[in-house]
Design an enzyme around this catalytic site. Structure first.
Site, PDB file in Angstrom:
ATOM      1  N   HIS A 196       0.756  -1.273  -0.070  1.00  0.00           N
ATOM      2  CA  HIS A 196      -0.172   0.132  -0.018  1.00  0.00           C
ATOM      3  C   HIS A 196       0.755   1.039  -0.059  1.00  0.00           C
ATOM      4  O   HIS A 196       0.367   2.355  -0.310  1.00  0.00           O
ATOM      5  CB  HIS A 196      -1.069   0.005   1.277  1.00  0.00           C
ATOM      6  N   ASN A 215      -6.544   7.135   4.207  1.00  0.00           N
ATOM      7  CA  ASN A 215      -7.877   7.593   3.988  1.00  0.00           C
ATOM      8  C   ASN A 215      -8.078   9.129   4.058  1.00  0.00           C
ATOM      9  O   ASN A 215      -9.498   9.454   3.616  1.00  0.00           O
ATOM     10  CB  ASN A 215      -8.956   6.929   4.985  1.00  0.00           C
ATOM     11  N   ASN A 229      -8.973   4.275  -1.615  1.00  0.00           N
ATOM     12  CA  ASN A 229      -9.538   5.269  -0.571  1.00  0.00           C
ATOM     13  C   ASN A 229      -8.510   6.492  -0.506  1.00  0.00           C
ATOM     14  O   ASN A 229      -9.284   7.483  -0.205  1.00  0.00           O
ATOM     15  CB  ASN A 229      -9.778   4.378   0.769  1.00  0.00           C
TER      16      ASN A 229
END
Length: 267
Positions: free
Chosen positions: A91, A138, A184
């Site tokens: 990520h 996020n 996100n």
């Protein structure tokens, strides 16, 4: 039209109130009516001076025009999560790509601004800002939006780099615009850009999770040794792609990126 040539061809006519003397070139003449005026015995000298002034003024305007076009830097953002827990995970490949760019271009990323690790520098002669938001994925848009707003950067000069589950591992894809694709971090960036999708993005493939593994657990997994070798090769391509984007334009960069082969394909 050559302003200087046109002005230098002008000759001022003699008039009954104009008195010219051999020396000095410019004389102040007084008449009985207390009228004074400047008189030049060589009109080409005067017009040459006017032409020079006009040319200088034209050059100054041209330079200001160039400066106005170059006043906005590029903003290159890598998305990821802060903290040691997420270093080297899938990520965070957006962070790693920005680190690769910073290292290749000699740009320090040691300062913290706008809730991001932040750096300023040049790629070629193009000013750039590098950012790694520290807000967690996020809420990435909170940082990205603040930077773009403060520096008045047009969206077409904001490149966002992030991981993509739908691309094969170590594959790059450069797009001029698009949606969040379920990511996100991108969802947050789009929100802070008031819903606009019109900014370029560089997607880095991390592959699909094996079997029935939850994608959330997959994206925070580290890479194997072989995957790391492939990914580092991809980062080299990414650095070159960014250079091409800034110096030669989107189309050439997209052609370079989208036709590049991964280390596995070359082997």
């Amino acid at each position: 039209m050559n302003v200087g040539a046109s002005l230098s061809s002008i000759r001022f006519p003699n008039c009954f109130r104009c008195f010219c003397f051999p020396k000095p070139l410019i004389s102040l003449v007084s008449s009985s009516s207390s009228m004074s005026q400047f008189c030049v015995n060589n009109s080409s000298v005067t017009t040459a001076s006017v032409a020079t002034d006009a040319s200088s003024a034209t050059d100054a305007v041209a330079m200001e025009s160039v400066k106005s076009k170059q006043q906005h830097p590029w903003l290159i953002v890598g998305l990821g999560n802060p903290g040691k827990k997420y270093v080297g995970t899938r990520h965070n490949v957006g962070f790693e790509m920005v680190d690769a760019i910073a290292e290749a271009e000699g740009i320090s990323m040691s300062s913290v601004s706008f809730k991001a690790l932040f750096g300023k520098g040049l790629i070629g002669e193009v000013p750039v800002l590098l950012a790694k938001p520290q807000t967690f994925m996020n809420a990435s848009g909170e940082s990205v939006g603040a930077i773009a707003s403060y520096y008045k950067i047009p969206l077409k000069q904001v490149l966002v780099i992030f991981d993509d589950l739908d691309l094969p591992f170590a594959k790059l894809r450069l797009l001029p615009k698009g949606g969040h694709g379920g990511h996100n971090g991108m969802r947050s960036v789009i929100k802070y850009f008031k819903g606009s999708l019109d900014f370029p993005r560089l997607r880095i493939g991390i592959g699909r999770p094996p079997g029935k593994m939850d994608p959330i657990n997959f994206v925070i997994r580290p890479f194997t040794k072989q995957e790391r070798e492939e990914l580092n090769f991809t980062f080299q391509h990414g650095v070159e792609a960014v250079r091409i984007l800034l110096l030669e334009g989107f189309n050439k960069s997209a052609t370079f990126v989208n036709s590049a082969k991964t280390l596995e394909q070359i082997g």
